[in-house]
Design a protein around this motif. Structure first.
Motif, PDB file in Angstrom:
ATOM      1  N   THR A  39       4.795   7.498  -3.314  1.00 32.00           N
ATOM      2  CA  THR A  39       4.548   7.670  -1.879  1.00 32.00           C
ATOM      3  C   THR A  39       3.079   7.501  -1.564  1.00 32.00           C
ATOM      4  N   VAL A  40       2.243   8.212  -2.296  1.00 31.32           N
ATOM      5  CA  VAL A  40       0.799   8.160  -2.063  1.00 31.32           C
ATOM      6  C   VAL A  40       0.253   6.771  -2.396  1.00 31.32           C
ATOM      7  N   ALA A  41       0.731   6.162  -3.473  1.00 28.59           N
ATOM      8  CA  ALA A  41       0.248   4.832  -3.858  1.00 28.59           C
ATOM      9  C   ALA A  41       0.552   3.799  -2.775  1.00 28.59           C
ATOM     10  N   ALA A  42       1.772   3.845  -2.222  1.00 31.44           N
ATOM     11  CA  ALA A  42       2.142   2.886  -1.185  1.00 31.44           C
ATOM     12  C   ALA A  42       1.333   3.098   0.077  1.00 31.44           C
ATOM     13  N   GLU A  50      -5.410   0.333   3.359  1.00 30.68           N
ATOM     14  CA  GLU A  50      -6.447  -0.661   3.055  1.00 30.68           C
ATOM     15  C   GLU A  50      -7.860  -0.106   3.274  1.00 30.68           C
ATOM     16  N   GLY A  51      -8.061   1.125   2.835  1.00 29.33           N
ATOM     17  CA  GLY A  51      -9.385   1.734   2.916  1.00 29.33           C
ATOM     18  C   GLY A  51      -9.702   2.410   4.230  1.00 29.33           C
ATOM     19  N   GLY A  52      -8.812   2.316   5.226  1.00 27.69           N
ATOM     20  CA  GLY A  52      -9.064   2.898   6.537  1.00 27.69           C
ATOM     21  C   GLY A  52      -8.494   4.298   6.664  1.00 27.69           C
ATOM     22  N   PRO A  53      -8.764   4.970   7.790  1.00 23.78           N
ATOM     23  CA  PRO A  53      -8.277   6.332   8.014  1.00 23.78           C
ATOM     24  C   PRO A  53      -6.828   6.365   8.452  1.00 23.78           C
ATOM     25  N   ALA A  54      -6.178   7.505   8.239  1.00 23.55           N
ATOM     26  CA  ALA A  54      -4.751   7.638   8.510  1.00 23.55           C
ATOM     27  C   ALA A  54      -4.459   8.889   9.327  1.00 23.55           C
ATOM     28  N   VAL A  55      -3.326   8.868   9.994  1.00 23.09           N
ATOM     29  CA  VAL A  55      -2.794  10.026  10.710  1.00 23.09           C
ATOM     30  C   VAL A  55      -1.414  10.321  10.147  1.00 23.09           C
ATOM     31  N   VAL A  80      -8.238   8.526   0.856  1.00 20.63           N
ATOM     32  CA  VAL A  80      -7.883   8.092   2.204  1.00 20.63           C
ATOM     33  C   VAL A  80      -8.154   9.241   3.184  1.00 20.63           C
ATOM     34  N   PRO A  81      -9.039   9.066   4.168  1.00 20.07           N
ATOM     35  CA  PRO A  81      -9.245  10.120   5.169  1.00 20.07           C
ATOM     36  C   PRO A  81      -7.977  10.301   6.008  1.00 20.07           C
ATOM     37  N   VAL A  82      -7.531  11.544   6.161  1.00 21.92           N
ATOM     38  CA  VAL A  82      -6.295  11.827   6.893  1.00 21.92           C
ATOM     39  C   VAL A  82      -6.558  12.892   7.947  1.00 21.92           C
ATOM     40  N   VAL A  83      -5.999  12.683   9.137  1.00 19.83           N
ATOM     41  CA  VAL A  83      -5.933  13.700  10.186  1.00 19.83           C
ATOM     42  C   VAL A  83      -4.468  14.033  10.383  1.00 19.83           C
ATOM     43  N   ARG A  99      -5.469   0.641  15.261  1.00 23.01           N
ATOM     44  CA  ARG A  99      -6.330  -0.493  15.544  1.00 23.01           C
ATOM     45  C   ARG A  99      -5.514  -1.774  15.341  1.00 23.01           C
ATOM     46  N   PRO A 100      -5.953  -2.900  15.880  1.00 20.13           N
ATOM     47  CA  PRO A 100      -5.234  -4.147  15.626  1.00 20.13           C
ATOM     48  C   PRO A 100      -5.065  -4.389  14.124  1.00 20.13           C
ATOM     49  N   GLY A 101      -3.856  -4.716  13.728  1.00 20.80           N
ATOM     50  CA  GLY A 101      -3.559  -4.888  12.313  1.00 20.80           C
ATOM     51  C   GLY A 101      -3.158  -3.597  11.618  1.00 20.80           C
ATOM     52  N   GLY A 102      -3.264  -2.468  12.322  1.00 18.93           N
ATOM     53  CA  GLY A 102      -2.884  -1.185  11.742  1.00 18.93           C
ATOM     54  C   GLY A 102      -1.386  -1.057  11.575  1.00 18.93           C
ATOM     55  N   ARG A 103      -0.966  -0.121  10.742  1.00 17.54           N
ATOM     56  CA  ARG A 103       0.445   0.001  10.379  1.00 17.54           C
ATOM     57  C   ARG A 103       1.012   1.384  10.728  1.00 17.54           C
ATOM     58  N   PHE A 104       2.274   1.366  11.102  1.00 17.10           N
ATOM     59  CA  PHE A 104       3.060   2.580  11.327  1.00 17.10           C
ATOM     60  C   PHE A 104       4.192   2.585  10.313  1.00 17.10           C
TER      61      PHE A 104
END
Length: 253
Positions: free
Chosen positions: A36-39, A45-50, A68-71, A139-144
């Protein structure tokens, strides 16, 4: 027919929060957490997550530890209190609120919902609002990313409205279906597997609204998202007609 009203603070109370963590076992087992964490780390891709409905930090904490920074967003007072026993606010900020409306900023690379969490929203309107709220953070290109089970309606015996999902020593999971409203109530039955251990059992119940993969795809399209991947599990195995769950990855163009 009106939809049921559920007090989430009562559903996710102190007792539930204390019992939620099962270190090294069940959904906390390394073979579950690791993929889960690896995926998620790869998708960020190095960006922050929610993480919406971050709970006690089952996934968010190891994801933070992976760099990975997480909020987090979490409605339950009790679940936040349990999370705070394990990690401080500086390393993992959490905003208390509903995952359908609460905003924690914008420009995120990843927003995710794990372990069937979106099914805790008991109407289609709420689930659509959740997906739209997730998209507004990206952000553009971001994933859900959504992890969700596939309804097992094919397993319903004729004339019956329930399936046995788990049967093991000391535990039964029985799901009862309201197919008209796409509602499921999961009945968790714990008992002493030794027949000499008495006749008492402990039952807890949790309500869910199931959504088919195609329905989730339409919710994503309404929010401006496009399906990028659909896996059967976090190991990124192929999703088939026989898969019991899916991990769906949507991308904001």
């Amino acid at each position: 027919m009106s939809q049921p009203s559920i007090d989430q603070q009562l559903l996710w109370d102190v007792e539930t929060a204390r019992a939620y963590d099962t270190p090294g076992e069940g959904m906390f087992a390394p073979e579950v957490i690791g993929p889960t964490v690896a995926a998620l780390a790869d998708l960020a891709e190095g960006g922050p997550a929610v993480e919406l409905a971050v709970g006690t930090g089952r996934v968010a904490i190891p994801l933070v530890e992976a760099g990975v920074p997480v909020v987090g967003v979490e409605l339950s007072h009790a679940m936040i209190a349990r999370l705070r026993e394990k990690i401080d606010d500086e390393r993992l900020p959490v905003v208390q609120g509903d995952m359908t409306t609460t905003r924690v900023g914008e420009g995120f690379a990843l927003v995710y919902l794990v372990f069937n969490t979106i099914s805790n929203l008991l109407t289609q309107d709420e689930q659509v609002a959740c997906v739209r709220n997730a998209a507004r953070h990206l952000r553009p290109g971001g994933r859900f990313v959504v992890e969700l089970w596939v309804p097992q309606l094919r397993a319903l015996p004729a004339g019956h409205g329930a399936t046995v999902e788990v049967s093991e020593p000391g535990y039964l999971l029985v799901d009862t279906y309201d197919a008209l409203r796409q509602l499921v109530v999961s009945h968790h039955v714990g008992f002493d597997p030794d027949l000499g251990g008495g006749r008492e059992a402990r039952i807890t119940r949790s309500p869910h609204r199931y959504a088919w993969p195609s329905e989730l795809d339409l919710m994503a399209r309404l929010a401006g998202l496009e399906l990028e991947h659909r896996w059967a599990d976090w190991d990124r195995s192929t999703f088939t007609a026989d898969s019991r769950s899916h991990v769906s990855v949507y991308r904001l163009p």
